[in-house]
Write a protein that holds these residues in place. Sequence first.
Motif, PDB file in Angstrom:
ATOM      1  N   PHE A  27     -51.631 -27.643 -22.180  1.00  0.00           N
ATOM      2  CA  PHE A  27     -51.061 -27.074 -23.401  1.00  0.00           C
ATOM      3  C   PHE A  27     -51.256 -28.052 -24.552  1.00  0.00           C
ATOM      4  O   PHE A  27     -51.156 -29.269 -24.380  1.00  0.00           O
ATOM      5  CB  PHE A  27     -49.572 -26.768 -23.177  1.00  0.00           C
ATOM      6  N   ASN A  28     -51.534 -27.531 -25.746  1.00  0.00           N
ATOM      7  CA  ASN A  28     -51.933 -28.363 -26.884  1.00  0.00           C
ATOM      8  C   ASN A  28     -50.965 -29.478 -27.250  1.00  0.00           C
ATOM      9  O   ASN A  28     -51.388 -30.549 -27.652  1.00  0.00           O
ATOM     10  CB  ASN A  28     -52.248 -27.494 -28.103  1.00  0.00           C
ATOM     11  N   MET A  29     -49.670 -29.283 -27.120  1.00  0.00           N
ATOM     12  CA  MET A  29     -48.718 -30.326 -27.520  1.00  0.00           C
ATOM     13  C   MET A  29     -48.847 -31.594 -26.678  1.00  0.00           C
ATOM     14  O   MET A  29     -48.541 -32.687 -27.142  1.00  0.00           O
ATOM     15  CB  MET A  29     -47.280 -29.829 -27.465  1.00  0.00           C
ATOM     16  N   TRP A  30     -49.331 -31.459 -25.449  1.00  0.00           N
ATOM     17  CA  TRP A  30     -49.422 -32.622 -24.573  1.00  0.00           C
ATOM     18  C   TRP A  30     -50.529 -33.584 -24.988  1.00  0.00           C
ATOM     19  O   TRP A  30     -50.499 -34.763 -24.638  1.00  0.00           O
ATOM     20  CB  TRP A  30     -49.609 -32.186 -23.117  1.00  0.00           C
ATOM     21  N   TYR A  31     -51.499 -33.102 -25.745  1.00  0.00           N
ATOM     22  CA  TYR A  31     -52.561 -34.000 -26.207  1.00  0.00           C
ATOM     23  C   TYR A  31     -51.964 -35.150 -27.019  1.00  0.00           C
ATOM     24  O   TYR A  31     -52.332 -36.315 -26.820  1.00  0.00           O
ATOM     25  CB  TYR A  31     -53.596 -33.239 -27.042  1.00  0.00           C
ATOM     26  N   LEU A  32     -51.045 -34.844 -27.921  1.00  0.00           N
ATOM     27  CA  LEU A  32     -50.456 -35.900 -28.754  1.00  0.00           C
ATOM     28  C   LEU A  32     -49.569 -36.834 -27.942  1.00  0.00           C
ATOM     29  O   LEU A  32     -49.467 -38.019 -28.265  1.00  0.00           O
ATOM     30  CB  LEU A  32     -49.704 -35.303 -29.932  1.00  0.00           C
ATOM     31  N   ASP A  68     -59.445 -31.515 -32.767  1.00  0.00           N
ATOM     32  CA  ASP A  68     -60.539 -30.560 -32.668  1.00  0.00           C
ATOM     33  C   ASP A  68     -60.874 -30.401 -31.191  1.00  0.00           C
ATOM     34  O   ASP A  68     -61.277 -31.355 -30.535  1.00  0.00           O
ATOM     35  CB  ASP A  68     -61.770 -31.063 -33.436  1.00  0.00           C
ATOM     36  N   PHE A  69     -60.686 -29.171 -30.687  1.00  0.00           N
ATOM     37  CA  PHE A  69     -60.889 -28.891 -29.267  1.00  0.00           C
ATOM     38  C   PHE A  69     -62.293 -28.356 -29.011  1.00  0.00           C
ATOM     39  O   PHE A  69     -62.760 -27.473 -29.733  1.00  0.00           O
ATOM     40  CB  PHE A  69     -59.869 -27.863 -28.774  1.00  0.00           C
ATOM     41  N   ALA A  70     -62.953 -28.866 -27.988  1.00  0.00           N
ATOM     42  CA  ALA A  70     -64.260 -28.366 -27.579  1.00  0.00           C
ATOM     43  C   ALA A  70     -64.178 -27.671 -26.218  1.00  0.00           C
ATOM     44  O   ALA A  70     -64.938 -26.752 -25.940  1.00  0.00           O
ATOM     45  CB  ALA A  70     -65.277 -29.509 -27.510  1.00  0.00           C
ATOM     46  N   ALA A  71     -63.247 -28.123 -25.383  1.00  0.00           N
ATOM     47  CA  ALA A  71     -63.081 -27.551 -24.041  1.00  0.00           C
ATOM     48  C   ALA A  71     -61.687 -27.900 -23.544  1.00  0.00           C
ATOM     49  O   ALA A  71     -61.078 -28.866 -24.003  1.00  0.00           O
ATOM     50  CB  ALA A  71     -64.136 -28.102 -23.082  1.00  0.00           C
ATOM     51  N   GLY A  72     -61.181 -27.102 -22.617  1.00  0.00           N
ATOM     52  CA  GLY A  72     -59.853 -27.338 -22.069  1.00  0.00           C
ATOM     53  C   GLY A  72     -59.841 -28.393 -20.976  1.00  0.00           C
ATOM     54  O   GLY A  72     -60.824 -28.584 -20.268  1.00  0.00           O
ATOM     55  N   VAL A  73     -58.715 -29.066 -20.857  1.00  0.00           N
ATOM     56  CA  VAL A  73     -58.468 -30.023 -19.781  1.00  0.00           C
ATOM     57  C   VAL A  73     -57.701 -29.280 -18.694  1.00  0.00           C
ATOM     58  O   VAL A  73     -56.693 -28.634 -18.971  1.00  0.00           O
ATOM     59  CB  VAL A  73     -57.646 -31.227 -20.298  1.00  0.00           C
ATOM     60  N   GLY A 103     -67.562 -38.091 -19.004  1.00  0.00           N
ATOM     61  CA  GLY A 103     -68.500 -38.370 -20.077  1.00  0.00           C
ATOM     62  C   GLY A 103     -68.609 -37.287 -21.138  1.00  0.00           C
ATOM     63  O   GLY A 103     -69.249 -37.490 -22.161  1.00  0.00           O
ATOM     64  N   GLU A 104     -67.996 -36.126 -20.904  1.00  0.00           N
ATOM     65  CA  GLU A 104     -68.039 -35.023 -21.862  1.00  0.00           C
ATOM     66  C   GLU A 104     -66.820 -35.121 -22.784  1.00  0.00           C
ATOM     67  O   GLU A 104     -65.682 -35.216 -22.320  1.00  0.00           O
ATOM     68  CB  GLU A 104     -68.001 -33.678 -21.126  1.00  0.00           C
ATOM     69  N   THR A 105     -67.047 -35.077 -24.082  1.00  0.00           N
ATOM     70  CA  THR A 105     -65.946 -35.089 -25.036  1.00  0.00           C
ATOM     71  C   THR A 105     -65.363 -33.685 -25.128  1.00  0.00           C
ATOM     72  O   THR A 105     -66.075 -32.728 -25.447  1.00  0.00           O
ATOM     73  CB  THR A 105     -66.420 -35.560 -26.421  1.00  0.00           C
ATOM     74  N   VAL A 106     -64.059 -33.567 -24.820  1.00  0.00           N
ATOM     75  CA  VAL A 106     -63.415 -32.253 -24.818  1.00  0.00           C
ATOM     76  C   VAL A 106     -62.464 -32.064 -25.995  1.00  0.00           C
ATOM     77  O   VAL A 106     -62.065 -30.946 -26.307  1.00  0.00           O
ATOM     78  CB  VAL A 106     -62.677 -31.987 -23.483  1.00  0.00           C
ATOM     79  N   CYS A 107     -62.098 -33.157 -26.657  1.00  0.00           N
ATOM     80  CA  CYS A 107     -61.207 -33.076 -27.813  1.00  0.00           C
ATOM     81  C   CYS A 107     -61.365 -34.361 -28.622  1.00  0.00           C
ATOM     82  O   CYS A 107     -61.469 -35.441 -28.043  1.00  0.00           O
ATOM     83  CB  CYS A 107     -59.748 -32.919 -27.360  1.00  0.00           C
ATOM     84  N   THR A 108     -61.403 -34.222 -29.936  1.00  0.00           N
ATOM     85  CA  THR A 108     -61.419 -35.396 -30.813  1.00  0.00           C
ATOM     86  C   THR A 108     -60.355 -35.210 -31.880  1.00  0.00           C
ATOM     87  O   THR A 108     -59.872 -34.106 -32.123  1.00  0.00           O
ATOM     88  CB  THR A 108     -62.780 -35.595 -31.501  1.00  0.00           C
ATOM     89  N   GLY A 109     -60.023 -36.292 -32.531  1.00  0.00           N
ATOM     90  CA  GLY A 109     -59.052 -36.203 -33.606  1.00  0.00           C
ATOM     91  C   GLY A 109     -58.802 -37.537 -34.246  1.00  0.00           C
ATOM     92  O   GLY A 109     -59.443 -38.542 -33.928  1.00  0.00           O
TER      93      GLY A 109
END
Length: 147
Positions: A27-32, A68-73, A103-109
């Motif tokens: 879920f997106n909030m867990w990224y932070l 910025d999301f590219a793929a889900g974890v 090695g794949e970037t799945v999210c940047t910010g």
Amino acid sequence: MTTQNAVVSVYSFIPRFHEIDGQGVMFNMWYLSHVDEAVDAFFIDRGLPYAQWHDLGFDVHVVHVDLDFAAGVRRHERIEVLVSTSRIGGKSFTLDFAFRRDGETVCTGGIVYATVSTLGHGTIALPDPLVKALGEENSLRAGHQHV
């Protein structure tokens, strides 16, 4: 972990059961939340753990975040969060981060912090120990321009 002179700090984790939503991804909030852990490791790596900041008379406030999301974890995947200094200003700084899976970037910010006095005097110039810990500027995001 990296060394004090390294440009990028790395924090690793595997998503916990409760971090996965009904779509089967984190879920997106867990990224932070994981960015906070990675930033804590970043400053430990650089010899300025957060526990020392108050005694040095400063703290930071988050003033801007972008993701910025590219793929889900997904659950059970080992994820690395890379952190680097992308901007050092007079009273604020920006750390870039990238979530990588095999090695794949799945999210940047990026996350912008304003430096504040622990004495309640508002924003202050970046203290020398913080500037030293931030090191040199190096963006993890493709096409990111320093401001």
